[in-house]
Motif scaffolding. Structure first.
Motif, mmCIF file in Angstrom:
data_model
loop_
_atom_site.group_PDB
_atom_site.id
_atom_site.type_symbol
_atom_site.label_atom_id
_atom_site.label_comp_id
_atom_site.label_asym_id
_atom_site.label_seq_id
_atom_site.Cartn_x
_atom_site.Cartn_y
_atom_site.Cartn_z
ATOM 1 N N GLU A 48 45.109 43.285 43.746
ATOM 2 C CA GLU A 48 44.091 44.135 44.330
ATOM 3 C C GLU A 48 42.808 43.345 44.544
ATOM 4 O O GLU A 48 42.332 42.630 43.667
ATOM 5 N N LEU A 49 42.252 43.513 45.732
ATOM 6 C CA LEU A 49 40.985 42.870 46.061
ATOM 7 C C LEU A 49 39.864 43.660 45.394
ATOM 8 O O LEU A 49 39.762 44.886 45.559
ATOM 9 N N ALA A 50 39.015 42.984 44.618
ATOM 10 C CA ALA A 50 37.949 43.672 43.889
ATOM 11 C C ALA A 50 36.816 42.706 43.622
ATOM 12 O O ALA A 50 36.979 41.483 43.646
ATOM 13 N N PHE A 51 35.623 43.284 43.357
ATOM 14 C CA PHE A 51 34.447 42.483 43.029
ATOM 15 C C PHE A 51 34.298 42.398 41.518
ATOM 16 O O PHE A 51 34.238 43.422 40.826
ATOM 17 N N ALA A 52 34.230 41.177 41.006
ATOM 18 C CA ALA A 52 33.886 40.974 39.601
ATOM 19 C C ALA A 52 32.373 40.926 39.428
ATOM 20 O O ALA A 52 31.845 41.320 38.389
ATOM 21 N N VAL A 67 19.189 33.162 44.953
ATOM 22 C CA VAL A 67 20.646 33.247 44.922
ATOM 23 C C VAL A 67 21.055 34.707 44.767
ATOM 24 O O VAL A 67 20.550 35.426 43.891
ATOM 25 N N LEU A 68 21.958 35.162 45.626
ATOM 26 C CA LEU A 68 22.566 36.489 45.533
ATOM 27 C C LEU A 68 23.975 36.307 45.001
ATOM 28 O O LEU A 68 24.808 35.659 45.630
ATOM 29 N N GLY A 69 24.256 36.910 43.840
ATOM 30 C CA GLY A 69 25.535 36.706 43.183
ATOM 31 C C GLY A 69 26.656 37.518 43.795
ATOM 32 O O GLY A 69 26.482 38.664 44.214
ATOM 33 N N CYS A 70 27.863 36.922 43.862
ATOM 34 C CA CYS A 70 29.063 37.627 44.322
ATOM 35 C C CYS A 70 30.284 36.870 43.824
ATOM 36 O O CYS A 70 30.375 35.642 43.989
ATOM 37 N N LYS A 71 31.202 37.591 43.200
ATOM 38 C CA LYS A 71 32.457 36.992 42.763
ATOM 39 C C LYS A 71 33.582 37.968 43.072
ATOM 40 O O LYS A 71 33.481 39.156 42.760
ATOM 41 N N VAL A 72 34.658 37.475 43.690
ATOM 42 C CA VAL A 72 35.742 38.323 44.177
ATOM 43 C C VAL A 72 37.036 37.942 43.486
ATOM 44 O O VAL A 72 37.309 36.754 43.248
ATOM 45 N N GLU A 73 37.846 38.948 43.174
ATOM 46 C CA GLU A 73 39.178 38.745 42.640
ATOM 47 C C GLU A 73 40.182 39.371 43.595
ATOM 48 O O GLU A 73 39.918 40.409 44.196
ATOM 49 N N GLY A 74 41.359 38.762 43.711
ATOM 50 C CA GLY A 74 42.388 39.310 44.569
ATOM 51 C C GLY A 74 43.425 38.283 44.924
ATOM 52 O O GLY A 74 43.299 37.096 44.619
ATOM 53 N N SER A 75 44.481 38.754 45.586
ATOM 54 C CA SER A 75 45.574 37.880 45.982
ATOM 55 C C SER A 75 45.077 36.886 47.024
ATOM 56 O O SER A 75 44.466 37.268 48.016
ATOM 57 N N PRO A 76 45.315 35.581 46.806
ATOM 58 C CA PRO A 76 44.821 34.580 47.762
ATOM 59 C C PRO A 76 45.643 34.592 49.046
ATOM 60 O O PRO A 76 46.758 35.115 49.056
#
Length: 749
Positions: A48-52, A67-76
Motif C-alpha cells: 500500500e502506498l502511504a506517507f510515513a 526543507v519540507l519533509g516527506c517520506k513515502v512507503e509502498g510497492s516500488p
C-alpha cells in the motif's frame, strides 16, 4: 458555580522561552533529523502506498534555506513530486527533490517587484503502479515583523497600587515580548512583576523604586524591535482611603487552536485589595489540570482542548462582603480535522458496487472531499457521495475504477488525509458489454430500446439489466428494469413527454456482471396537452376578456395558442390570433353590443365562439325576451321557441333540454308579459330557429341583464345555418400538428 480563587503569584516555567538557535546550526540539525532514504523502495515496505512523513505548516526566513519533509512507503518503484498551490512544482535551480522525497528550497524569497514568491500551500505527491497519493497541505509563510501598532503609555500610580503597561505588534512567528526598565531587562525574579505572553507587564504593590522608563522589546526569527518609552511615576501612599473594587482590565475574547496556551487577564484594584476569582458562565468546573493563576488574578490554561471552550467570568470581591465586580471573555478552541474512521482498501468483482467510508471530526466540523489518484472526485455517472460526503459509492466498477481513493478532511484549523485502494476483480469468461444499443421514441411516454449480444462468453448470461434515468437528472435517480436473456429489446413505459432519457445495459452471469454498454440517448415525443378550463369576463357593452390557467410546460416547449371567433350570424371565422404559451388571458373589443335590453328593442342576439386546443363543446347563445315580465302561462314544453340558450342547445325534433340550458333558466327565470292573455308561453322548443354552432364551453361571469317595459314581443331569433369551421385547423386553439376532431354532442339531462 465553581470558582477558582487567586493564589500567591508565581511564574510558570512554561512561559520562559529558550533563546532560538543560530540559523545555520538549526538548519544542520533539521537536515540530520530528516529520515534517510531506504536502500530500496521495496525492502520492508508494504504494497500500500502511504506517507510515513508529511509536510507541516511552517514559517521560513527570507533568504535562508528551508526543507519540507516527506517520506513515502509502498510497492516500488515509487515516484515523488511536489505541488505548489495545486500546480506541479518543477525542479530547478531554486528547489531540489531530495533522495528521501523531501523538498529543499535553497533561498526562500518573498514576492518583490512582481517576481514569484515561495509562500503558498505545498503538497507531496507519490505514485506507483497502483495509483497516486497526495499529502496533506502544508502552508508555508515567510517570517515577518511589523511595527508596533500599540506603544506603552505613561502611568501614574500610588504606592501599593497596580501599574500596567501594554504593547502590541504583529509578526510571524508570534514575537517574544520582553520588557526593559531604564534600558535594563526587567527583573523577572521579582514576584511583583508579572509578564504575560501577549505583551502585558503588570506591577503590583507599587514602590517608589519602581519609577522609571519602560520599553517593550519584540523579537522573532525575522527581526527585533523596541517600542517607545513609557514613564512610570509612583506617588505617595493612599492606603488609608477606602475604594470600591474595580476591574481595570478584564479577559479578552480569544480564538486558539488545541495545545496552545490561553492567557485570560484580570487586573483589579480597590482598598482593601479585592480577591479575584474565576468561574465559567455555564457552571461547569474549570478544573485544576493545566490551570495556573499568574500574578494577582490572571488565569493561564496550558494545552487547551475543545472542552475548554466557553465564557469565563472574572470576579473582584471586597474581602468579607458580597460587593463584587465582574468581567467576562469567551474562549474558542479550534481543533484541526482528524479521522475517527479511515477508508479501507477493498477488492470488488467487476460490475458490482464498491463503497468507501471515512468519518472525521474537528472544530469547526471539517469539510470532506474525495480524490481519485490525486484529482478531485465529484458525484456523477456511477459515482455517488452520501452522508455529507462521508461515504463514497461506485456502482458497476470496471478496470478504469482501479485507483487510490483519498478522503481529505479540512477546516480552518488544519487538514488531514486518509487513503485506500480499489482493486477490481475481473473473472475469466465474463461477457463483454452489450453492443449496438439503440433507443427509439415510440410515443410521448414510451421508448423502444434494442441491443445485440456481447461478442463472447454469452452462454452463461442469465439476463440483462436496463439502466434508465432522465438525462438531466442526477445518477442517483437512476432506476433499472430486468430483461430476459433471450430478449434483445425492451419497451420502456410510463415516461414523460418531450423528455430526454439516458439508457445503458449490462449482461449478468452467476459470476458477475459485464461492463456497461455505451450509453444512448432518446427523447420521448411531444403531445398536445389537455385544454385548460376557459372562462369569460364581460368588460363592457362591446368587449370581453378570455381567461384560462397558465401552462408552464407549453411555454417551455415554445408552444402557443391560436384563437378563432365569429358572430353567430357570420359564416366565417376571424383569426387566427397567435398567442404565446406564457399568456393566460386575452381581451376582445369592438364586438358590437354584447348584452342589453331597452324599450323598443324586441330581440338582441349575442354569440361568441372561442376555440382552444381542440376542446369541443356546444354553446348556442340566443335570447328571446318576448313577454319578459309575464308569468308563465303553460307547461314548459309548450313555451315559445324563441328563447336564448347559454352553454347548451336543443337536441332537435322531440329533444330534451341540455343540462346547461337548465342552469340558464335557474339564473334567468322566464316570465310572460302581463296584460296579454292568450299570448304564447315562453320556453325552449325543439323547433327553435337559433342555429347550432360548435363552440368551446365557456362560463359568463359578471353577466348583467338590464330590463325595461316591453310594448311588443317578437321571435326573430332564427339565424343562418351552421357556419363551417376554418379549413386549416379544427375548432379550438390547436397546437401545431394537432388534428381537429368533430365535437361530441352534449349529454342530455
Amino acid at each position: 458555580m465553581a470558582a477558582l480563587r487567586s493564589a500567591p503569584p508565581r511564574r510558570p516555567p512554561a512561559l520562559r522561552r529558550p533563546r532560538p538557535l543560530p540559523l545555520p546550526l538549526a538548519l544542520l540539525l533539521l537536515l540530520l533529523l530528516l529520515p534517510l532514504p531506504a536502500p530500496s523502495w521495496g525492502l520492508g515496505h508494504p504494497n500500500e502506498l502511504a506517507f510515513a512523513v508529511e509536510p507541516n505548516d511552517d514559517i521560513a526566513v527570507p533568504g535562508q534555506p528551508m526543507v519540507l519533509g516527506c517520506k513515502v512507503e509502498g510497492s516500488p518503484p515509487v515516484q515523488v513530486s511536489w505541488r505548489k498551490n495545486g500546480a506541479e512544482l518543477p525542479e530547478g535551480a531554486r528547489s531540489t527533490l531530495m533522495a528521501n522525497g523531501s523538498l529543499l528550497i535553497h533561498h526562500f524569497r518573498l514576492q518583490e517587484g512582481g517576481g514569484p514568491s515561495d509562500e503558498g500551500d505545498y503538497e507531496c505527491v507519490a505514485q506507483n503502479r497502483f495509483g497516486l497519493l497526495v499529502s496533506r497541505k502544508a502552508r508555508i509563510q515567510a517570517a515577518t515583523m511589523s511595527d508596533f501598532h500599540v506603544h506603552p503609555q505613561a502611568v501614574v500610580g500610588e504606592e501599593g497600587g497596580v501599574a500596567r503597561f501594554q504593547c502590541q505588534i504583529h509578526g510571524l512567528p508570534k514575537p517574544l515580548i520582553t520588557w526593559e526598565k531604564n534600558r535594563v531587562p526587567v527583573d523577572t525574579d521579582d514576584e511583583r512583576y508579572t509578564l504575560l505572553p501577549k505583551g502585558v507587564l503588570q506591577i503590583t504593590g507599587l514602590r517608589a523604586e519602581d519609577s522609571g522608563v519602560f520599553h517593550c522589546v519584540a523579537s522573532n526569527i525575522a527581526s527585533v524591535r523596541v517600542s517607545h518609552g513609557a514613564r512610570l511615576t509612583v506617588s505617595g501612599s493612599g492606603s488609608g482611603v477606602y475604594k470600591e473594587p474595580t476591574i481595570l482590565v478584564g479577559p479578552e475574547n480569544l480564538t486558539l487552536t488545541v495545545h496552545q496556551t490561553a492567557v485570560l487577564e484580570c487586573v483589579a484594584t480597590g482598598n482593601p485589595r479585592p480577591i479575584v476569582s474565576w468561574s465559567r458562565l455555564d457552571g461547569r468546573p474549570i478544573g485544576v489540570e493545566g490551570i495556573q493563576v499568574l500574578g494577582t488574578g490572571n488565569l493561564i490554561i496550558s494545552d487547551v482542548s475543545v472542552q475548554h471552550s466557553g465564557v469565563y467570568v472574572c470576579a473582584a470581591n471586597r474581602p468579607g462582603t458580597r460587593v463584587r465586580r465582574t468581567a467576562q471573555g469567551r474562549l474558542v478552541v479550534q481543533a484541526p480535522a482528524e479521522f475517527v474512521q479511515h477508508p479501507q482498501s477493498i477488492s470488488r468483482p467487476a460490475g458490482t458496487t464498491a463503497m468507501f467510508t471515512c468519518q472525521a471530526q474537528g472544530e469547526p466540523p471539517p469539510h470532506v472531499t474525495w480524490l481519485k489518484n490525486g484529482q478531485v472526485l465529484g458525484p456523477g455517472g456511477h459515482v455517488r457521495l452520501k452522508n455529507n460526503n462521508s461515504t463514497l459509492s461506485i456502482s458497476g466498477v470496471g478496470p478504469e475504477d482501479e485507483a487510490i481513493y483519498q478522503c481529505v478532511a479540512e477546516n480552518i484549523a488544519g487538514s488531514s488525509q486518509a487513503s485506500a485502494r480499489l482493486t477490481v476483480l475481473w473473472a475469466e469468461g465474463l461477457p463483454g458489454p452489450p453492443r449496438n444499443v439503440r433507443a427509439v421514441s415510440v410515443s410521448s411516454t414510451e421508448v423502444q430500446v434494442s441491443w445485440s449480444e456481447p461478442l463472447a462468453h454469452t452462454k452463461e448470461i442469465i439476463g440483462y439489466v436496463l439502466h434508465i434515468r432522465k438525462a438531466a437528472d442526477s445518477p442517483k435517480l437512476e432506476y433499472q428494469e430486468a430483461v430476459s436473456k433471450s430478449t434483445f429489446q425492451h419497451l420502456v413505459r410510463d415516461l414523460e413527454p418531450s423528455t430526454a432519457y439516458s439508457f445503458y445495459i449490462k449482461a449478468y452471469t452467476p459470476r458477475g456482471a459485464s461492463l456497461a454498454s455505451v450509453p444512448t440517448l432518446a427523447s420521448t415525443l411531444g403531445e398536445a396537452p389537455a385544454p385548460p378550463p376557459l372562462s369569460v369576463r364581460l368588460l363592457g357593452s362591446s368587449s370581453l376578456q378570455l381567461l384560462w390557467k397558465p401552462w408552464p410546460r407549453l411555454a417551455q416547449h415554445n408552444g402557443g395558442f391560436k384563437l378563432f371567433y365569429r358572430p353567430a350570424s357570420a359564416a366565417s371565422f376571424t383569426g387566427p390570433i397567435l398567442l404565446p404559451g406564457t399568456v393566460s388571458s386575452y381581451n376582445l373589443s369592438q364586438l358590437g353590443i354584447v348584452v342589453g335590453i331597452h324599450i323598443g328593442v324586441t330581440c338582441i342576439v349575442f354569440c361568441v365562439l372561442f376555440l382552444l386546443f381542440g376542446q369541443r363543446g356546444r354553446v348556442l347563445l340566443c335570447k328571446d325576451v318576448e313577454n319578459q315580465l309575464s308569468p308563465p302561462q303553460g307547461p314548459r314544453s309548450q313555451r315559445d321557441p324563441g328563447i336564448l340558450a347559454l352553454n347548451g342547445v336543443s337536441r332537435g325534433e322531440g329533444g330534451h333540454l341540455g343540462r346547461d340550458a337548465k342552469e340558464l333558466e335557474q339564473l334567468f327565470p322566464l316570465t310572460g308579459s302581463p296584460g296579454q292573455p292568450g299570448s304564447k308561453p315562453t320556453g325552449l322548443s325543439a323547433s327553435a330557429p337559433c342555429e347550432e354552432t360548435q363552440l368551446s364551453m365557456v362560463q359568463l361571469r359578471d353577466f348583467n341583464l338590464v330590463s325595461g317595459r316591453m310594448t311588443e314581443a317578437k321571435s326573430p331569433c332564427a339565424g343562418p345555418g351552421p357556419a363551417p369551421a376554418p379549413q386549416d385547423v379544427g375548432p379550438g386553439l390547436l397546437s401545431e400538428g394537432q388534428t381537429a376532431q368533430p365535437p361530441a354532442a352534449p349529454a342530455s339531462q
